[in-house]
Design a protein around this motif. Structure first.
Motif, PDB file in Angstrom:
ATOM      1  N   LEU B 245       0.870  -1.177   0.000  1.00  0.00           N
ATOM      2  CA  LEU B 245       0.000   0.000   0.000  1.00  0.00           C
ATOM      3  C   LEU B 245       0.904   1.223   0.000  1.00  0.00           C
ATOM      4  O   LEU B 245       1.701   1.423   0.906  1.00  0.00           O
ATOM      5  N   MET B 246       0.778   2.038  -1.072  1.00  0.00           N
ATOM      6  CA  MET B 246       1.594   3.243  -1.181  1.00  0.00           C
ATOM      7  C   MET B 246       0.969   4.295  -0.273  1.00  0.00           C
ATOM      8  O   MET B 246      -0.093   4.837  -0.578  1.00  0.00           O
ATOM      9  N   ILE B 247       1.573   4.547   0.870  1.00  0.00           N
ATOM     10  CA  ILE B 247       0.976   5.484   1.828  1.00  0.00           C
ATOM     11  C   ILE B 247       1.109   6.907   1.304  1.00  0.00           C
ATOM     12  O   ILE B 247       0.140   7.661   1.261  1.00  0.00           O
ATOM     13  N   ARG B 248       2.305   7.236   0.917  1.00  0.00           N
ATOM     14  CA  ARG B 248       2.555   8.501   0.216  1.00  0.00           C
ATOM     15  C   ARG B 248       3.845   8.330  -0.562  1.00  0.00           C
ATOM     16  O   ARG B 248       4.442   7.244  -0.532  1.00  0.00           O
ATOM     17  N   ARG B 270      -2.626   4.081  -2.205  1.00  0.00           N
ATOM     18  CA  ARG B 270      -2.977   3.293  -3.397  1.00  0.00           C
ATOM     19  C   ARG B 270      -2.398   1.891  -3.278  1.00  0.00           C
ATOM     20  O   ARG B 270      -1.236   1.732  -2.934  1.00  0.00           O
ATOM     21  N   PRO B 271      -3.193   0.814  -3.569  1.00  0.00           N
ATOM     22  CA  PRO B 271      -2.596  -0.537  -3.575  1.00  0.00           C
ATOM     23  C   PRO B 271      -1.637  -0.685  -4.763  1.00  0.00           C
ATOM     24  O   PRO B 271      -1.950  -0.231  -5.873  1.00  0.00           O
ATOM     25  N   ASN B 344       2.505  -0.457 -10.586  1.00  0.00           N
ATOM     26  CA  ASN B 344       1.053  -0.343 -10.535  1.00  0.00           C
ATOM     27  C   ASN B 344       0.425  -1.722 -10.557  1.00  0.00           C
ATOM     28  O   ASN B 344       0.898  -2.623 -11.241  1.00  0.00           O
ATOM     29  N   LYS B 345      -0.662  -1.867  -9.828  1.00  0.00           N
ATOM     30  CA  LYS B 345      -1.429  -3.110  -9.947  1.00  0.00           C
ATOM     31  C   LYS B 345      -2.077  -3.131 -11.323  1.00  0.00           C
ATOM     32  O   LYS B 345      -2.392  -2.073 -11.869  1.00  0.00           O
TER      33      LYS B 345
END
Lengths: 270, 358
Positions: B245-248, B270-271, B344-345
């Motif tokens: 999970l991209m926190i920031r 963002r996952p 990116n997923k």
């Protein structure tokens, strides 16, 4: 020991059905009616009648072989290039006649070619002049080609199938057009198939008497007919055997020539 | 900037209704070593055969040096191919094999003789002129196949898994041989392989393909260090692909632990997929580690140990290290920020189908 025993039946077979008959032919061929040694049966080939039959047989079978080769090679190549599988319907169609009785096939041609046969019947119906088709050298050649064509197609087709696609692609890649690929790659690589095809057509064509009997009538005598008559009607086994030996000699010479050509053919590209 | 020598424009190809290449675009610059890399059935060989002229694309164009050669037969194209199983002419000797293309072009005899000598020297097989094809080993046959192609002075050499049939040691030797040949000849190589190590060793540019699509194109370093998606990461070398999970910017959460990284621009919360190479996973004491786990597997591989460390969430981390961690020992996992690669997923199902989900 037990492995040697396994070869036994084949040795008996070979002795009984190859060596002994061959020895008998040689014996009959080199003796006269009383069992005395003579070369007369061999030398009898020199009589005009026999010589004519031999040369006619050589000529017709050679011509049939050439025609078979000219018909079979393009056909085999087309089948191969289309990558039609060996078990396919098209290949099956070409092999199908081989499953029918040889005599029956030849008799069928006799019916077709006869003076009052099917072909002349059609010509008459079309108000065209009748043709004398039967009892000609042409009819014999037709019979030979028809009967022996599959024996030319199959060995060539089998060898062509073994040639890797990429070998052909490589030749094209190096700049060869279709004709150059044919003469420099396809043909030299398929030579073993061509040679066995020639053998399988030429030998039976040279020795046949059935085709010439049925399609040549009594007018055209091939060496096969002469030999057959000596054994059946003439009952002169000695002369028949002698002529057989001469014929065998010609077959061996032609085989040797082909084998020699094959050796020279190897490794030479053009 | 040099003009591309070969341009594949919107190439599509299907066999028996199965789409093998889908709208493929690829540019190859003069004098480069381009490798098409992918698993079997990914369309790489078909791409090569379309360039060589052995297959005709259903749609699209092949541009060679500014000219459309899509409809030109192979014998009219200024490129030569080295085939997978050498495809030497077994009814000719070595000299005749090499001379084949030159004889077709009606080159003078003395020129052909010189070329044969030169080519045999180049592939380190001097004096093999009169040998038969069958008397040569696989590696030697492959060199002759290369010699046969290069005497024609093609501008591009296409190589279709040329080392595939050779054993490992020979394959490695031939890789260096090919690099040397490429440098001496100064021609463009387009190389097809499924072997990622071969691709990394030899290429200037690697094109990773899967299911008819180009997955990523770049230098070996880019492909290895910055895979763009899970498929590339998984296909090129071993890797740990974990959900994150991209926190920031520059901070990613993996299995509840926060890792500092160097990637930006993925948005907040963002996952994502995170790729970490096994050699980049550092094993430290449990207190120092960002994540804790237990070593569950250990194999000695020669250069390094291969270990598996299972973290409490059940994920098995593949670790390559020269330092041994015995099975059953609790250990900490740490990763340098620049060794964390964020991807990116997959956005759509279509893209998902392209990737490898293990």
């Amino acid at each position: 020991m037990s492995k040697k025993l396994l070869a036994g039946p084949y040795l008996i077979w070979m002795a009984g059905f190859t060596i002994i008959p061959l020895a008998l032919i040689v014996f009959y061929g080199l003796t006269d009616g009383d069992g005395g040694f003579t070369l007369a049966n061999i030398l009898a080939i020199a009589t005009p009648e026999h010589r004519k039959a031999l040369f006619l047989a050589l000529g017709l079978s050679l011509l049939s072989t050439v025609i078979c080769l000219l018909l079979a090679y393009p056909l085999a190549l087309i089948l191969r290039r289309r990558n039609i599988g060996r078990g396919s319907f098209v290949v099956f169609i070409f092999i199908l006649p081989m499953w029918m009785n040889f005599l029956l096939r030849t008799l069928a041609w006799q019916t077709l070619l006869e003076r009052s046969g099917v072909i002349n019947g059609i010509l008459t119906a079309l108000h065209l002049p009748n043709q004398s088709l039967i009892n000609t050298p042409g009819a014999i050649i037709l019979g030979m080609v028809y009967n022996f064509l599959p024996f030319m197609v199959l060995p060539i087709y089998n060898v062509l199938c073994k040639i890797d696609d990429n070998t052909i692609n490589a030749a094209q890649d190096l700049g060869a057009n279709f004709f150059q690929t044919l003469t420099r790659i396809w043909f030299p690589l398929s030579l073993p198939g061509v040679i066995s095809g020639i053998t399988m057509v030429f030998v039976p064509a040279l020795t046949t008497f059935v085709i010439s009997n049925l399609l040549g009538g009594s007018k055209i005598l091939l060496i096969g007919n002469v030999i057959e008559q000596e054994f059946t009607r003439g009952s002169n086994w000695n002369l028949g055997s002698g002529l057989s030996l001469v014929l065998m000699f010609f077959i061996l010479i032609s085989m040797a020539l082909i084998a020699k050509y094959d050796k020279n053919g190897e490794g030479t590209a053009f | 900037m040099s003009q591309p020598l070969i341009d594949l424009v919107n190439i599509s190809k299907s066999f028996d209704g199965t789409l093998v290449l889908d709208d493929l675009n690829l540019s190859v610059k003069e004098n480069s070593f381009v490798t098409l890399l992918g698993p079997s059935g990914c369309g790489k060989t078909t791409t090569l055969r379309i360039i060589g002229g052995f297959e005709h694309a259903d749609a699209g164009k092949v541009i060679f040096d500014g000219q459309d050669i899509s409809d030109l037969p192979p014998n009219k194209r200024q490129l030569n191919t080295v085939f997978q199983k050498y495809a030497l002419f077994t009814h000719m000797n070595i000299a005749e094999n090499i001379a084949f293309g030159l004889k077709i072009k009606n080159k003078p005899k003395s020129y052909i003789q010189d070329k044969i000598k030169y080519a045999l020297k180049l592939v380190n097989l001097d004096g093999y002129e009169n040998r038969s094809v069958d008397s040569l080993s696989g590696g030697q046959q492959q060199r002759i196949a290369i010699a046969r192609a290069i005497v024609n002075e093609p501008r591009v050499l296409l190589l279709d898994e040329p080392l595939g049939a050779l054993d490992l040691k020979l394959r490695q030797d031939m890789q260096y041989e090919l690099i040397r040949l490429k440098n001496e000849l100064g021609i463009t190589f387009i190389y097809v392989t499924h072997d990622q190590e071969e691709a990394l060793t030899m290429s200037d540019t690697i094109v990773v393909m899967n299911q008819g699509y180009i997955q990523q194109m770049g230098t070996p370093e880019q492909i290895y260090n910055e895979p763009e998606n899970a498929f590339v990461a998984d296909f090129i070398g071993d890797s740990n692909i974990v959900p994150g999970l991209m926190i920031r910017d520059e901070l990613v959460e993996i299995f509840g632990a926060k890792f500092t990284c160097v990637d930006k621009g993925f948005g907040n919360n963002r996952p994502v997929d995170v790729v970490i190479r096994p050699e980049d996973v550092e094993l430290v004491s449990p207190e120092e580690g960002t994540l804790k786990g237990v070593c569950t597997h250990l194999i000695f591989k020669g250069v390094h140990y291969e270990m598996e460390v299972t973290t409490p969430d059940g994920f098995e981390w593949l670790v390559h290290s020269t330092q041994l961690c015995p099975v059953g020992k609790e250990v900490g996992i740490r990763v340098d920020p620049y060794n964390i690669q964020i991807m990116n997923k997959p956005a759509s199902e279509d893209e998902e189908a392209v990737g490898v989900n293990e």
